[in-house]
Design a protein around this motif. Structure first.
Motif, PDB file in Angstrom:
ATOM      1  N   GLU A 122       0.828  -1.210   0.000  1.00 60.44           N
ATOM      2  CA  GLU A 122       0.000   0.000   0.000  1.00 60.44           C
ATOM      3  C   GLU A 122       0.861   1.258   0.000  1.00 60.44           C
ATOM      4  O   GLU A 122       0.505   2.262  -0.610  1.00 60.44           O
ATOM      5  N   ASP A 123       2.012   1.221   0.643  1.00 59.56           N
ATOM      6  CA  ASP A 123       2.886   2.397   0.672  1.00 59.56           C
ATOM      7  C   ASP A 123       3.324   2.793  -0.730  1.00 59.56           C
ATOM      8  O   ASP A 123       3.313   3.970  -1.100  1.00 59.56           O
ATOM      9  N   VAL A 124       3.728   1.810  -1.533  1.00 59.42           N
ATOM     10  CA  VAL A 124       4.152   2.096  -2.906  1.00 59.42           C
ATOM     11  C   VAL A 124       2.958   2.546  -3.751  1.00 59.42           C
ATOM     12  O   VAL A 124       3.061   3.475  -4.565  1.00 59.42           O
ATOM     13  N   PHE A 125       1.832   1.892  -3.541  1.00 59.38           N
ATOM     14  CA  PHE A 125       0.614   2.219  -4.282  1.00 59.38           C
ATOM     15  C   PHE A 125       0.240   3.692  -4.094  1.00 59.38           C
ATOM     16  O   PHE A 125      -0.033   4.401  -5.065  1.00 59.38           O
ATOM     17  N   VAL A 126       0.265   4.178  -2.862  1.00 60.56           N
ATOM     18  CA  VAL A 126      -0.165   5.560  -2.621  1.00 60.56           C
ATOM     19  C   VAL A 126       0.882   6.571  -3.087  1.00 60.56           C
ATOM     20  O   VAL A 126       0.530   7.700  -3.453  1.00 60.56           O
ATOM     21  N   ILE A 127       2.159   6.184  -3.145  1.00 58.29           N
ATOM     22  CA  ILE A 127       3.168   7.084  -3.716  1.00 58.29           C
ATOM     23  C   ILE A 127       2.855   7.335  -5.189  1.00 58.29           C
ATOM     24  O   ILE A 127       2.831   8.477  -5.658  1.00 58.29           O
ATOM     25  N   GLY A 128       2.608   6.262  -5.929  1.00 59.17           N
ATOM     26  CA  GLY A 128       2.270   6.397  -7.350  1.00 59.17           C
ATOM     27  C   GLY A 128       0.978   7.152  -7.567  1.00 59.17           C
ATOM     28  O   GLY A 128       0.844   7.962  -8.490  1.00 59.17           O
ATOM     29  N   HIS A 140       2.882   5.841 -13.337  1.00 59.35           N
ATOM     30  CA  HIS A 140       3.243   6.400 -12.036  1.00 59.35           C
ATOM     31  C   HIS A 140       3.461   5.305 -10.999  1.00 59.35           C
ATOM     32  O   HIS A 140       4.325   5.442 -10.132  1.00 59.35           O
ATOM     33  N   LEU A 141       2.716   4.240 -11.078  1.00 61.95           N
ATOM     34  CA  LEU A 141       2.932   3.125 -10.147  1.00 61.95           C
ATOM     35  C   LEU A 141       4.250   2.421 -10.455  1.00 61.95           C
ATOM     36  O   LEU A 141       4.962   1.980  -9.539  1.00 61.95           O
ATOM     37  N   GLN A 142       4.587   2.318 -11.733  1.00 64.29           N
ATOM     38  CA  GLN A 142       5.873   1.727 -12.104  1.00 64.29           C
ATOM     39  C   GLN A 142       7.023   2.583 -11.573  1.00 64.29           C
ATOM     40  O   GLN A 142       8.003   2.057 -11.023  1.00 64.29           O
ATOM     41  N   ALA A 143       6.885   3.902 -11.722  1.00 65.01           N
ATOM     42  CA  ALA A 143       7.926   4.805 -11.215  1.00 65.01           C
ATOM     43  C   ALA A 143       8.059   4.675  -9.701  1.00 65.01           C
ATOM     44  O   ALA A 143       9.180   4.698  -9.159  1.00 65.01           O
ATOM     45  N   ALA A 144       6.935   4.536  -9.010  1.00 63.36           N
ATOM     46  CA  ALA A 144       6.965   4.378  -7.549  1.00 63.36           C
ATOM     47  C   ALA A 144       7.644   3.072  -7.163  1.00 63.36           C
ATOM     48  O   ALA A 144       8.396   3.007  -6.177  1.00 63.36           O
ATOM     49  N   ALA A 145       7.364   2.009  -7.922  1.00 60.76           N
ATOM     50  CA  ALA A 145       7.993   0.710  -7.639  1.00 60.76           C
ATOM     51  C   ALA A 145       9.505   0.796  -7.821  1.00 60.76           C
ATOM     52  O   ALA A 145      10.281   0.281  -7.003  1.00 60.76           O
ATOM     53  N   GLU A 146       9.918   1.460  -8.908  1.00 61.88           N
ATOM     54  CA  GLU A 146      11.354   1.590  -9.159  1.00 61.88           C
ATOM     55  C   GLU A 146      12.033   2.468  -8.108  1.00 61.88           C
ATOM     56  O   GLU A 146      13.138   2.171  -7.634  1.00 61.88           O
ATOM     57  N   LYS A 147      11.353   3.536  -7.705  1.00 63.87           N
ATOM     58  CA  LYS A 147      11.909   4.458  -6.714  1.00 63.87           C
ATOM     59  C   LYS A 147      12.115   3.771  -5.372  1.00 63.87           C
ATOM     60  O   LYS A 147      13.092   4.048  -4.657  1.00 63.87           O
TER      61      LYS A 147
END
Length: 975
Positions: free
Chosen positions: A487-493, A514-521
């Motif tokens: 959920e933390d990564v999900f809400v960042i994206g 944006h979710l992909q970018a959050a996952a990579e970050k």
């Protein structure tokens, strides 16, 4: 009653004879006047005649105005709209509204044509036959209008020019218009209620998806965002509301009428479908959440009775929760919420002015159950979630509706959980959405979440998207996505997505970026990109069943079809394989998550090494798939359920039951497997497994409640439910206390419902005693609000006309919509066919040809409730054939009265036909499809196909399983 055309009831005939020919003549005159006025105000000329009356040759249907999508040559910037609804009838019995609109737009490509949506509006400009006027914002001379007309089929005002508009130039198109403030629940419409014996009218709106064009001419597509400046003229003493704050309210005199003019602050840049404007005699209560004004509007008596307090108390916390969740400030100064007596949807997320059914917003602890309370909290959370996801950032076209509604359907549980943390409501998404939509998505006639843009053009095609796939499958796959990302990564994206696209439009793949970018970050490891993983869930219909062999560790997947013999003719570029996130545990020890990326894989960790070791997969049903095990693992799981079921998590006990029943229907496991699994239920006290079992056993009732197997089924269920009934009798001190836990209150209702329906005398005696006490003293209802639905239904089913008439009387006298809803559903539980037939007649408003009867007996059932009432009656085995005959006989009326875009058509068709399981019923259904092909089925078109497919599957299932089920039941109930 004839299948098509009009009918005159016996009451009309008798009264007509008494009153004589004079009255009949009056009726005819009124009917003619009504038709003429309605035609004048609502109908529009075909394209074969210009506005000057000169006939023209109809061209081939390839002109821009024959297309359902707007051209990309002009874009709106802002609107100035003034609307004046009349809350009393005019001389010919019509409610109307008048208005004018100026839309400022930019030319982005050279064009000599303006297309703007307009539907059911009578357009004039100071008597000008051109229907509209055009000026240039900079004062220069624009091209002259050479012709204007209304294109009925595609719902356009067409404006032809004698030259091209200049690229980069701004122009202003002005229209004046009159429309009917009809009771059709769409566009700008009227809602009527009684208060202190006085009929009151509310002028209100429902624009989604394509009805803003019924209120004023506009570029009615979600990507055509603009700023709206709304002004309402309304009777003095009434309140005007719109999306923005009211910034000026003055009393004026117009056409010798004393009225109030309310001007509202400009809206943010937004889509037309989110517009709202309402005129009412309502009161409100108010609170502040930071700098945001929160107001709850409702009927004056409802506000005075405190029925808006709960909504007011939870709105602020939920709003604050979403600000934190999205990491984005709520962009408006107010959040108004209003309860309407007549409203087709449950609620609508108009920006700053959310509209609700009364049952979805108003709460009274004296009559509202815990289920009503949960529904209010989750619906408020759903609508507030849209303030950002949908309103601030909007999908470009309706083919991506699933992302908008699926997202809100997922996070509504998070918002409600924040407001009511003791409920444990987040788990209930498994029953309310995941299991619910599995049943639809397992059909060969299902459809992918995302459609191609060109496949969704007409208004009825758009309306058809508002189904369980968009809402519940959307919620389920987004929950899965949040789970495997965390959920933390999900809400960042999510936050970066909302901030980048604020006040603009997107396609669903923008969120994937944006979710992909959050996952990579964050360094989140995935087996493929978010695009590659999610496209398999979004672009192909259905879902997999994952099979696990605990002897070898082999894991496989296949497209799950409820009817394995059905033909899937929709191609898939992914060949119906998915990237499946597998979570699992071995006994009480959780294993390492892994991904199934192909049709088959091997995971040695899933091998069992002892006779008492079992494997359980898809923990908490976080993944959108079913699970099948080898026989030995099923035996170990069943043994665990029998010996100590608590060692298996509650959600997964519900999952085991639901998966087993559906795997059996798909012929992947024996029909006796899920039945064996229900044996442990006499020791189960938790709500979710019981609800899962009862939902699935309902299919057995549908298939067998007209056969000799019904008695055996009743005896078995009675045996299983009696311990649960006695459990609740004990913990409630003989039904005098309320269980503490939220889900225990739900399961108490299950215990009563099944105990009474299977004939446990102690239950029938209990409910008839409570209902009888209420009949003897209507001022003192002894039945707890949590139990009223089941008690009313059980008592009316066990009783006769006296009990039914009491329920009807209480329904008509109820001043609270939630109580009305409980009684309305319970009245369909009657056992006598004539009572149910009479009730069916109450669902349809009399036609104007029945005008005399209509004046003596107004609407029995509100239009918003008619189709669900018919479905309630069809749920009753006695009422089902009556409802089917009634729907067929009145289909033309229902279709015309409710409109081809009614969201409830699919529910109506599916609800009335779900019991079908014989060749005769299949032929009737196919004949229904053929008979009314010319009329159409609107948003129920797909439902007709699904009903045929379901009926064919039911026929085969009954033929293959009747003897098996009969044999098993006889064995299970023997001493």
């Amino acid at each position: 009653m004839a299948a098509k055309g009009f009918f005159i009831s016996k009451a009309v005939g008798v009264v007509g004879i008494i009153l004589g020919a004079g009255a009949v003549a009056t009726i005819i005159v009124l009917s003619v006047a009504y038709s003429q006025e309605k035609s004048k105000n609502v109908e529009v000329n075909p394209t074969t005649t210009t506005t000057t009356g000169v006939p023209v040759t109809t061209p081939a249907l390839n002109e821009p105005w024959h297309q359902y999508r707007l051209p990309d040559s002009i874009l709106p910037d802002s609107y100035e709209v003034t609307l004046w609804p009349r809350l009393t009838e005019n001389s010919v019995g019509l409610y109307i509204f008048t208005g004018d609109s100026e839309v400022t737009f930019r030319c982005v490509k050279e064009t000599d044509l303006i297309l703007i949506h307009s539907n059911k509006l009578n357009l004039t400009v100071n008597g000008n036959s051109k229907l509209a006027t055009l000026t240039a914002e900079d004062g220069s001379m624009p091209p002259a209008i050479t012709d204007t007309w209304l294109e009925v089929r595609t719902q356009y005002l067409v404006v032809k020019l004698n030259g091209n508009l200049k690229v980069g130039q701004r122009y202003v198109l002005r229209t004046d218009f009159t429309g009917e403030l009809a009771d059709d629940l769409g566009g700008f419409y009227r809602s009527v209620y009684m208060e202190d014996g006085v009929e009151k009218v509310v002028a209100t709106t429902q624009m989604q998806p394509t009805d803003a064009r019924k209120a004023f001419p506009c570029f009615d597509e979600p990507a055509m965002k603009a700023i709206f400046n709304i002004t309402l003229i309304h009777p003095r003493g009434t309140v005007g509301l719109s999306n923005g704050m009211d910034i000026e309210t003055v009393n004026v005199t117009i056409d010798k009428m004393e009225v109030t003019r309310t001007k509202f602050a400009p809206t943010p840049k937004m889509s037309t479908y989110l517009l709202a404007f309402i005129v009412s005699d309502y009161d409100y209560i108010q609170a502040m959440e930071g700098d945001v004004s929160i107001r709850i509007f409702a009927r004056r008596k409802a506000i005075a009775a405190g029925q808006g307090e709960y909504a007011l108390n939870v709105t602020g916390p939920i709003l604050k929760f979403f600000e934190t969740y999205y990491n984005a400030t709520y962009p408006l100064k107010k959040s108004d919420q209003i309860a309407l007596p007549d409203f087709n949807a449950g609620a609508m997320e108009n920006w700053g002015l959310i509209t609700y059914r009364e049952t979805a917003l108003l709460y009274d602890p004296d009559v509202s159950s815990n289920g009503n309370k949960e529904r209010i909290a989750t619906i408020i959370a759903h609508e507030l979630a849209h303030m950002w996801f949908g309103n601030l950032v909007t999908l470009k076209w309706w083919n991506d509706l699933w992302l908008n509604e699926g997202f809100a359907s997922y996070v509504e549980y998070l918002g409600a959980d924040y407001a009511e943390p003791a409920w444990g409501v987040k788990d209930l998404i498994v029953l309310g959405d995941v299991h619910r939509v599995f049943a639809v998505d397992a059909l060969a006639s299902s459809h992918p979440l995302s459609s191609k843009e060109e496949e969704i053009q007409r208004p009825e095609q758009i309306s058809e998207l508002f189904d369980a796939i968009s809402y519940s499958k959307g919620a389920s796959v987004l929950r899965m996505l949040s789970n495997f990302l965390s959920e933390d990564v999900f809400v960042i994206g999510l936050s970066t997505y909302l901030n980048q696209f604020a006040f603009s439009n997107t396609v669903y793949t923008d969120l994937w970026n944006h979710l992909q970018a959050a996952a990579e970050k964050t360094g989140t490891k995935l087996p493929a990109t978010v695009h590659d993983i999610m496209n398999r869930w979004v672009l192909q219909m259905g879902f997999p069943v994952v099979s696990i062999d605990t002897a070898t560790g082999t894991v496989t997947q296949q497209h799950f079809l409820l009817d394995p013999d059905s033909v899937v003719d929709r191609p898939s570029e992914f060949n119906y394989t998915w990237y499946v996130p597998i979570t699992w545990q071995k006994n009480s020890v959780k294993g390492a998550d892994f991904w199934l990326l192909e049709k088959s894989d091997l995971n040695n960790d899933l091998k069992t090494t002892s006779a008492d070791q079992w494997v359980l997969a898809n923990l908490n049903v976080a993944g959108y798939y079913r699970v099948k095990y080898d026989d030995a693992n099923y035996a170990r799981l069943q043994n665990q359920l029998t010996m100590a079921h608590e060692l298996i998590p509650v959600i997964n006990r519900a999952q085991l039951i639901d998966d087993a029943f559906n795997l059996a229907r798909a012929k992947l496991v024996p029909t006796t497997l899920p039945l064996e699994m229900t044996k442990y239920l006499n020791n189960e006290r938790e709500y979710m497994p019981w609800e899962s079992a009862l939902d699935n056993l309902d299919f057995f009732y549908l298939m067998f409640d007209r056969t000799e197997i019904y008695g055996l089924l009743q005896t078995y269920i009675m045996k299983q439910v009696e311990p649960l009934f006695n459990h609740y009798k004990d913990i409630t001190a003989d039904w005098t206390k309320v269980p503490e836990r939220h889900t225990d209150q739900y399961n108490q209702v299950n215990a009563l419902r099944m105990a009474c329906s299977t004939g446990i005398e102690a239950c029938t005696d209990l409910v008839t005693k409570w209902y009888g006490s209420w009949m003897n003293n209507t001022q003192n209802n002894p039945i707890h609000p949590n139990l009223r639905s089941v008690v009313y239904c059980s008592a009316i089913a066990a009783g006769g006309v006296k009990e039914w008439d009491h329920g009807w009387k209480m329904f008509k006298e109820a001043t609270i919509a939630i109580e009305q809803d409980k009684l309305r559903a319970a009245l369909a539980c009657a056992s006598q066919p004539w009572l149910l037939n009479r009730y069916l007649e109450y669902t349809l408003k009399p036609d104007m040809i029945q005008y005399l009867e209509y004046t003596l007996k107004p609407d029995m059932i509100r239009k918003q409730d008619a189709t669900s009432t018919i479905v309630y009656i069809a749920n009753n085995v006695v009422g089902q054939p009556l409802a089917w005959d009634f729907m067929r006989a009145n289909w033309v009326y229902i279709f015309n009265e409710y409109g081809g875009g009614s969201f409830s058509f699919s529910n109506l068709i599916n609800g009335v036909t779900k019991r079908f399981s014989t060749e005769f019923e299949l032929k009737q259904l196919q004949q229904f499809k053929q008979d009314y092909a010319d009329v159409g089925f609107g948003s129920g078109t797909l439902a007709v196909e699904q009903s045929i497919e379901r009926t064919q599957a039911n026929i085969k299932w009954v033929a293959e399983n009747k003897v098996i089920v009969e044999t098993w039941l006889k064995s299970a109930i023997s001493p």
